[in-house]
Design a protein around this motif. Structure first.
Motif, short mmCIF file in Angstrom:
data_model
loop_
_atom_site.label_atom_id
_atom_site.label_comp_id
_atom_site.label_asym_id
_atom_site.label_seq_id
_atom_site.Cartn_x
_atom_site.Cartn_y
_atom_site.Cartn_z
N ASP A 59 51.95 52.81 42.82
CA ASP A 59 52.36 51.75 41.90
C ASP A 59 51.23 51.33 40.97
O ASP A 59 51.46 51.01 39.80
CB ASP A 59 52.84 50.53 42.70
CG ASP A 59 54.08 50.84 43.52
OD1 ASP A 59 54.92 51.62 43.03
OD2 ASP A 59 54.21 50.31 44.63
N GLY B 149 60.78 48.48 44.53
CA GLY B 149 60.93 47.07 44.90
C GLY B 149 60.02 46.69 46.05
O GLY B 149 59.41 45.62 46.06
N VAL B 150 59.91 47.59 47.02
CA VAL B 150 59.05 47.32 48.18
C VAL B 150 57.59 47.24 47.75
O VAL B 150 56.85 46.35 48.17
CB VAL B 150 59.24 48.40 49.25
CG1 VAL B 150 58.21 48.25 50.36
CG2 VAL B 150 60.66 48.34 49.83
N PHE C 246 56.42 46.53 44.73
CA PHE C 246 56.21 45.33 43.91
C PHE C 246 56.10 44.08 44.80
O PHE C 246 55.23 43.23 44.60
CB PHE C 246 57.35 45.16 42.91
CG PHE C 246 57.12 44.07 41.91
CD1 PHE C 246 56.39 44.29 40.76
CD2 PHE C 246 57.63 42.79 42.14
CE1 PHE C 246 56.17 43.27 39.84
CE2 PHE C 246 57.42 41.77 41.22
CZ PHE C 246 56.68 42.01 40.07
N ALA C 247 56.99 43.99 45.77
CA ALA C 247 56.98 42.84 46.67
C ALA C 247 55.68 42.77 47.46
O ALA C 247 55.11 41.69 47.65
CB ALA C 247 58.17 42.90 47.62
N GLU C 248 55.19 43.92 47.91
CA GLU C 248 53.94 43.94 48.68
C GLU C 248 52.76 43.51 47.82
O GLU C 248 51.92 42.71 48.25
CB GLU C 248 53.71 45.34 49.25
CG GLU C 248 52.48 45.44 50.14
CD GLU C 248 52.34 46.80 50.76
OE1 GLU C 248 51.31 47.46 50.52
OE2 GLU C 248 53.28 47.22 51.47
N MET D 36 52.86 41.59 45.26
CA MET D 36 53.01 40.16 45.00
C MET D 36 52.64 39.32 46.21
O MET D 36 51.98 38.28 46.09
CB MET D 36 54.45 39.87 44.57
CG MET D 36 54.67 38.48 44.02
SD MET D 36 53.91 38.23 42.41
CE MET D 36 55.11 39.05 41.35
N LEU D 37 53.03 39.77 47.39
CA LEU D 37 52.71 39.02 48.61
C LEU D 37 51.21 38.93 48.83
O LEU D 37 50.68 37.86 49.15
CB LEU D 37 53.38 39.68 49.82
CG LEU D 37 54.88 39.47 49.98
CD1 LEU D 37 55.44 40.37 51.06
CD2 LEU D 37 55.17 38.01 50.32
N HIS E 13 51.26 35.52 46.40
CA HIS E 13 51.84 34.57 47.35
C HIS E 13 50.84 34.14 48.42
O HIS E 13 50.93 33.02 48.94
CB HIS E 13 53.10 35.15 48.01
CG HIS E 13 53.88 34.13 48.77
ND1 HIS E 13 53.92 34.09 50.15
CD2 HIS E 13 54.61 33.06 48.34
CE1 HIS E 13 54.66 33.08 50.54
NE2 HIS E 13 55.09 32.43 49.47
N VAL F 12 51.79 40.97 38.27
CA VAL F 12 51.41 40.26 39.50
C VAL F 12 50.36 39.20 39.19
O VAL F 12 50.44 38.05 39.65
CB VAL F 12 50.92 41.26 40.56
CG1 VAL F 12 50.26 40.53 41.74
CG2 VAL F 12 52.08 42.11 41.07
#
Length: 256
Positions: free
Chosen positions: A97, A107-108, A110-112, A114-115, A119, A159
């Motif tokens: 990525d 999606g996985v 991107f979420a990782e 971001m976390l 986050h 991000v």
């Protein structure tokens, strides 16, 4: 600048080249008592000698592991009972990525990203709030790719943009508790994290060529601003993205 009697947490030291390590040394030289974290046992071998050098408490913290971040703040509450500042300097994205197009990011993935990169700072703000009964400072690290397109920065651009927006919202929410929230937008510095960005040498060269000061920055300069933001000298500064990039952000660029 005196931080004697103040207690701070630094998250993101990977080795002696880390921006977080430069900040740590400045905090300690100003008299602060510190805690540091390490990502895993492999990283511990690099971080432990640094923690010993500044007499910092060393704690494990992988923000993707359930309960580890909470355990860090539990330990600080048990040891100190309060906290004055947090310096957050962690970011991560899957190699495919970071080095591939944003349009192709899963999606996985991107979420990782971001976390870990965004986050986690929000979580730290929530955990730090009850320990900052007399106010405090939260600082994170961003980059110009959050504002404009920087070729090869890819998924980290959106991000980091989310991280900078989070700084503003957290500053609004925590301001009544006298907790200041800021970001440092650092110019490119050769760190372990930067090694994952393709064509990083080109980015350094372009930054030196285009910045008003015609140079790149070093970690020490970033660390000094981190010290300022943690100190009473910045008591009226919150919700800011402070650029430490030799003025590069006023010029702008897109790689082709």
């Amino acid at each position: 600048m005196d931080l004697s009697g103040r207690r701070g947490l630094v998250v993101g030291v990977a080795n002696a080249d880390s921006l977080a390590w430069s900040a740590t040394r400045h905090f300690r030289n100003a008299g602060a008592e510190l805690a540091m974290t390490y990502y895993n046992e492999k990283a511990r071998s690099f971080v432990a000698p640094l923690a010993e050098e500044v007499q910092a408490q060393l704690l494990p913290c992988n923000v993707l592991e359930e309960g580890q971040l909470e355990a860090v703040f539990d330990a600080l509450r048990d040891r100190w009972g309060r906290l004055d500042f947090v310096f957050h300097s962690i970011a991560s994205a899957r190699k495919e990525d970071l080095q591939g197009r944003l349009a192709d990011c899963s999606g996985v993935g991107f979420a990782e990203a971001m976390l870990v990169s965004c986050h986690s700072f929000i979580r730290m703000a929530k955990l730090a709030e009850p320990l900052m009964r007399e106010g405090g400072s939260l600082t994170t690290v961003s980059y110009y790719g959050a504002e404009k397109v920087v070729e090869h920065y890819n998924v980290m651009g959106p991000v980091k943009a989310a991280l900078e927006a989070s700084v503003r919202y957290l500053a609004h929410e925590l301001g009544p508790a006298r907790i200041r929230v800021n970001a440092i937008s650092a110019g490119p510095v050769r760190t372990r994290a930067a090694s994952g960005i393709t064509h990083f040498d080109e980015l350094l060269d372009e930054a030196a060529r285009r910045s008003p000061q015609r140079r790149t920055v070093d970690g020490c300069e970033v660390g000094r601003v981190a010290l300022l933001l943690a100190s009473p000298y910045a008591s009226a500064i919150t919700g800011e993205v402070v650029h430490v990039d030799a003025g590069f952000h006023v010029e702008g660029m897109v790689f082709h």
